[in-house]
Design an enzyme around this catalytic site. Sequence first.
Site, PDB file in Angstrom:
ATOM      1  N   ASN A 145     -38.178 -33.368   2.662  1.00  0.00           N
ATOM      2  CA  ASN A 145     -39.205 -32.328   2.771  1.00  0.00           C
ATOM      3  C   ASN A 145     -39.874 -32.514   4.131  1.00  0.00           C
ATOM      4  O   ASN A 145     -40.684 -33.413   4.307  1.00  0.00           O
ATOM      5  CB  ASN A 145     -40.217 -32.495   1.632  1.00  0.00           C
ATOM      6  CG  ASN A 145     -41.402 -31.549   1.778  1.00  0.00           C
ATOM      7  OD1 ASN A 145     -41.355 -30.604   2.570  1.00  0.00           O
ATOM      8  ND2 ASN A 145     -42.454 -31.804   1.011  1.00  0.00           N
ATOM      9  N   LYS A 158     -41.950 -30.674   5.533  1.00  0.00           N
ATOM     10  CA  LYS A 158     -43.328 -30.131   5.542  1.00  0.00           C
ATOM     11  C   LYS A 158     -43.544 -29.263   6.788  1.00  0.00           C
ATOM     12  O   LYS A 158     -42.627 -28.558   7.184  1.00  0.00           O
ATOM     13  CB  LYS A 158     -44.341 -31.274   5.462  1.00  0.00           C
ATOM     14  CG  LYS A 158     -44.024 -32.236   4.320  1.00  0.00           C
ATOM     15  CD  LYS A 158     -45.147 -33.176   4.011  1.00  0.00           C
ATOM     16  CE  LYS A 158     -44.683 -34.207   2.999  1.00  0.00           C
ATOM     17  NZ  LYS A 158     -45.775 -34.920   2.357  1.00  0.00           N
ATOM     18  N   HIS A 177     -45.065 -28.209  -4.956  1.00  0.00           N
ATOM     19  CA  HIS A 177     -45.436 -29.472  -4.308  1.00  0.00           C
ATOM     20  C   HIS A 177     -46.952 -29.659  -4.415  1.00  0.00           C
ATOM     21  O   HIS A 177     -47.709 -28.687  -4.337  1.00  0.00           O
ATOM     22  CB  HIS A 177     -44.998 -29.448  -2.840  1.00  0.00           C
ATOM     23  CG  HIS A 177     -45.087 -30.782  -2.186  1.00  0.00           C
ATOM     24  ND1 HIS A 177     -46.274 -31.301  -1.733  1.00  0.00           N
ATOM     25  CD2 HIS A 177     -44.151 -31.718  -1.940  1.00  0.00           C
ATOM     26  CE1 HIS A 177     -46.057 -32.494  -1.233  1.00  0.00           C
ATOM     27  NE2 HIS A 177     -44.776 -32.780  -1.346  1.00  0.00           N
ATOM     28  N   GLU A 197     -49.075 -30.590  -2.377  1.00  0.00           N
ATOM     29  CA  GLU A 197     -49.843 -30.062  -1.235  1.00  0.00           C
ATOM     30  C   GLU A 197     -50.077 -28.561  -1.396  1.00  0.00           C
ATOM     31  O   GLU A 197     -51.119 -28.044  -1.009  1.00  0.00           O
ATOM     32  CB  GLU A 197     -49.119 -30.385   0.081  1.00  0.00           C
ATOM     33  CG  GLU A 197     -49.243 -31.873   0.420  1.00  0.00           C
ATOM     34  CD  GLU A 197     -48.091 -32.439   1.229  1.00  0.00           C
ATOM     35  OE1 GLU A 197     -47.305 -31.661   1.794  1.00  0.00           O
ATOM     36  OE2 GLU A 197     -47.974 -33.684   1.282  1.00  0.00           O
ATOM     37  N   GLU A 228     -43.607 -36.769  -8.525  1.00  0.00           N
ATOM     38  CA  GLU A 228     -44.290 -37.242  -7.329  1.00  0.00           C
ATOM     39  C   GLU A 228     -45.747 -37.560  -7.644  1.00  0.00           C
ATOM     40  O   GLU A 228     -46.601 -36.650  -7.637  1.00  0.00           O
ATOM     41  CB  GLU A 228     -44.263 -36.165  -6.249  1.00  0.00           C
ATOM     42  CG  GLU A 228     -42.877 -35.769  -5.806  1.00  0.00           C
ATOM     43  CD  GLU A 228     -42.892 -35.258  -4.374  1.00  0.00           C
ATOM     44  OE1 GLU A 228     -42.220 -35.861  -3.547  1.00  0.00           O
ATOM     45  OE2 GLU A 228     -43.601 -34.289  -4.080  1.00  0.00           O
ATOM     46  N   GLY A 274     -47.384 -39.665   1.031  1.00  0.00           N
ATOM     47  CA  GLY A 274     -47.887 -39.827   2.391  1.00  0.00           C
ATOM     48  C   GLY A 274     -48.887 -40.945   2.551  1.00  0.00           C
ATOM     49  O   GLY A 274     -49.555 -41.050   3.589  1.00  0.00           O
ATOM     50  N   SER A 291     -43.742 -41.737  -0.776  1.00  0.00           N
ATOM     51  CA  SER A 291     -43.557 -42.879   0.135  1.00  0.00           C
ATOM     52  C   SER A 291     -42.267 -43.638  -0.115  1.00  0.00           C
ATOM     53  O   SER A 291     -42.210 -44.859   0.053  1.00  0.00           O
ATOM     54  CB  SER A 291     -44.768 -43.822   0.065  1.00  0.00           C
ATOM     55  OG  SER A 291     -45.945 -43.142   0.476  1.00  0.00           O
TER      56      SER A 291
HETATM   57  C1  PEP Z   1     -43.306 -35.411  -0.293  1.00  0.00           C
HETATM   58  O1  PEP Z   1     -43.922 -34.737   0.502  1.00  0.00           O
HETATM   59  O2  PEP Z   1     -42.686 -34.850  -1.208  1.00  0.00           O
HETATM   60  C2  PEP Z   1     -43.313 -36.864  -0.146  1.00  0.00           C
HETATM   61  C3  PEP Z   1     -42.809 -37.597  -1.086  1.00  0.00           C
HETATM   62  O3  PEP Z   1     -43.889 -37.357   1.009  1.00  0.00           O
HETATM   63  P1  PEP Z   1     -43.857 -38.883   1.513  1.00  0.00           P
HETATM   64  O4  PEP Z   1     -42.429 -39.357   1.320  1.00  0.00           O
HETATM   65  O5  PEP Z   1     -44.260 -38.826   2.925  1.00  0.00           O
HETATM   66  O6  PEP Z   1     -44.790 -39.631   0.634  1.00  0.00           O
END
Ligand code: PEP
Length: 251
Positions: free
Chosen positions: A9, A11, A94, A96, A166, A172, A212
């Site tokens: 992703n 973003k 997601h 976000e 998630e 992040g 992460s």
């Molecule tokens: C994500 O945005 O779906 C995600 C898992 O981000 P990160 O790996 O940076 O935590």
Amino acid sequence: MRKRIIAGNWKMNLTPKQAKELILELSPKVKHAACEVVVCPPAVDLQAVSEAISGTNIVLGAQNVHWKESGAYTGEISAKMLLELGVKYVIIGHSERRQYFGETDETVNMRALFALESGLVPIICVGESLETRESGTTNEFVSNQIKAALKGMSKEQVKGIVIAYEPIWAIGTGKTATSAEAYEAISAIRSTIADIYDESVANLVRIQYGGSMNSRNASELLAMENIDGGLIGGASLKADDFAAICAAASK
Ligand code: PEP
């Protein structure tokens, strides 16, 4: 039985030129991956990435899709537009988008249903906040998100979807769920699907972990038989890191 899927992703990162450069660097590094390798660039990069992945094993995903075919929905993207660019997967719900752009369980459901009807494969994201985890209600919370997201989906449709578990507190932040925490929440998601449909359907749905995940922790997370891949944010922007995660998912 379930082919693992590693999806990047990106973003709101990388211009079309930078996106092309990343694919050029990444494609030779993942060409022998046994898992499915997906990249989800920003919408304006899709054309460039679609061209750059031609002839590679990298598959194209998007970060959003609207629930109407076309019309007066400024800023939104239709399924038809995505399909014309060769998009197969689309991230929906997601955290976000839920946090900053008013995405709700209801709009997640509408987007996912329309994606399926149009021939796209939704990657539906669910996950709890730190507050929910600390209150001990994670399983119930993600189970309710799943029930809402899958409302009105047929057995046949559900079999093909991808779910990304998630935990919001892990996205992040550099904090990763332990493999046991991820396993438990993913088990709760799978048993919710079994309750709504049946066990055979639940066993076909691929459920990723996201939050992460990186080249150092991917092997341990992916060693859990219930975790069918990863949705990767930060680490998907670096070819070596993303390729190492794909390699871990190929074991
Ligand atoms: C994500 O945005 O779906 C995600 C898992 O981000 P990160 O790996 O940076 O935590």
